[in-house]
Design a protein around this motif. Structure first.
Motif, mmCIF file in Angstrom:
data_model
loop_
_atom_site.group_PDB
_atom_site.id
_atom_site.type_symbol
_atom_site.label_atom_id
_atom_site.label_comp_id
_atom_site.label_asym_id
_atom_site.label_seq_id
_atom_site.Cartn_x
_atom_site.Cartn_y
_atom_site.Cartn_z
ATOM 1 N N PHE A 77 0.766 -1.027 0.067
ATOM 2 C CA PHE A 77 0.035 0.189 0.087
ATOM 3 C C PHE A 77 0.800 1.377 -0.189
ATOM 4 O O PHE A 77 1.732 1.237 0.878
ATOM 5 N N HIS A 78 0.532 2.301 -0.896
ATOM 6 C CA HIS A 78 1.111 3.561 -1.038
ATOM 7 C C HIS A 78 2.750 3.519 -1.010
ATOM 8 O O HIS A 78 3.389 4.460 -0.261
ATOM 9 N N ASN A 79 3.419 2.859 -1.781
ATOM 10 C CA ASN A 79 4.763 2.532 -1.720
ATOM 11 C C ASN A 79 5.268 3.188 -3.120
ATOM 12 O O ASN A 79 4.318 3.386 -4.056
ATOM 13 N N THR A 80 6.212 3.881 -3.136
ATOM 14 C CA THR A 80 6.815 4.744 -4.391
ATOM 15 C C THR A 80 8.185 3.972 -4.822
ATOM 16 O O THR A 80 9.103 3.731 -4.148
ATOM 17 N N SER A 81 8.082 3.485 -6.012
ATOM 18 C CA SER A 81 9.215 2.830 -6.583
ATOM 19 C C SER A 81 9.660 3.538 -7.865
ATOM 20 O O SER A 81 8.849 4.024 -8.683
ATOM 21 N N ASP A 82 10.909 3.971 -7.879
ATOM 22 C CA ASP A 82 11.564 4.485 -9.188
ATOM 23 C C ASP A 82 12.806 3.898 -9.303
ATOM 24 O O ASP A 82 13.950 3.975 -8.713
ATOM 25 N N ALA A 83 12.978 3.192 -10.684
ATOM 26 C CA ALA A 83 14.212 2.408 -11.114
ATOM 27 C C ALA A 83 15.237 3.480 -11.546
ATOM 28 O O ALA A 83 14.928 4.489 -12.041
ATOM 29 N N ALA A 84 16.515 2.835 -11.279
ATOM 30 C CA ALA A 84 17.562 3.785 -11.844
ATOM 31 C C ALA A 84 17.624 3.315 -13.375
ATOM 32 O O ALA A 84 17.580 2.234 -14.057
#
Length: 240
Positions: free
Chosen positions: A105-112
């Protein structure tokens, strides 16, 4: 500068990790997993942590007997490690036994943007689980927003934002590629209320993943009782 940041669930001491909270930690520069949640986990809640410059953010491979909750974690620059594998905020694949339910729930993921390019959410095989249930997350990849080639396992995705840099199709699902969210949702039933918009981070290059005032993800999320009660505005925001 470790191989793994830390672990929370030993194989044999189930009572130790029953009703446990892991929160507000900062873990970075890790060769493999920011956090290993591999073993006996019952009502383990992982919330408001930050993991960056890791190969995988949180490993759930496997989690006996569950449930495990990952809430409002910020996981960015995944795919950075000491090997050539692609990264992901969560690792589910395992050659061991059945994982219990996992709630994201409500996680932020941003790949390099690294070689190899990484996915916003990567679901690999082998691995078996009772359920992956995800709401109000941001899955931002440099390869696919979501790449799932273990589609025989139960998963329920909705109200998430799927985004990549446009250099590839948006989703890869059991070998089929979908260039946009509508086609993916129509074919799979997943993300019926999802988004495929630029998240509008305030300053991702500086590690500021709050949403800018112009972001389409403000007031766009789903109310989840017990998780985001007391939200401001018309609805909860999406992401961490």
């Amino acid at each position: 500068d470790y191989f793994d940041g830390f672990g929370a669930c030993p194989d044999s001491t189930s009572m130790v990790t029953n009703e446990t909270d892991v929160y507000e930690n900062l873990v970075y520069n890790i060769g493999d997993d920011g956090m290993e949640t591999d073993g006996r986990c019952s009502n383990l809640r992982i919330w408001s942590n930050t993991f960056h410059d890791v190969l995988m953010g949180i490993s759930l491979a496997p989690v006996y007997d569950g449930p495990v909750y990952a809430i409002r974690n910020l996981i960015y620059r995944t795919g950075v490690g000491n090997n050539g594998y692609t990264g992901s905020p969560f690792k589910f694949n395992s050659g061991y036994g059945l994982s219990g339910p996992m709630y994201l729930f409500h996680n932020t993921s941003d790949a390099a943007l690294t070689a190899p390019r990484s996915n916003g959410l990567y679901i690999k095989a082998p691995g078996t689980w009772e359920l992956i249930y995800a709401r109000n997350n941001i899955w931002a990849g440099t390869n696919y927003a979501i790449n799932n080639y273990n589609t025989g396992q139960p998963i329920d995705l909705d109200y998430d934002d799927l985004w990549n840099d446009g250099a590839n199709d948006l989703v890869r699902w059991d070998g089929t590629r979908y260039p946009a969210l509508g086609a993916f949702s129509a074919a799979t039933g997943q993300e019926a209320h999802g988004f495929d918009v630029d998240p509008g981070f305030a300053d991702a290059a500086a590690g500021d993943y709050t949403l800018a005032a112009s972001s389409d993800l403000i007031d766009a999320g789903l109310h989840i009782p017990g998780i985001n009660d007391g939200y401001g505005g018309a609805a909860p925001d999406i992401g961490a």
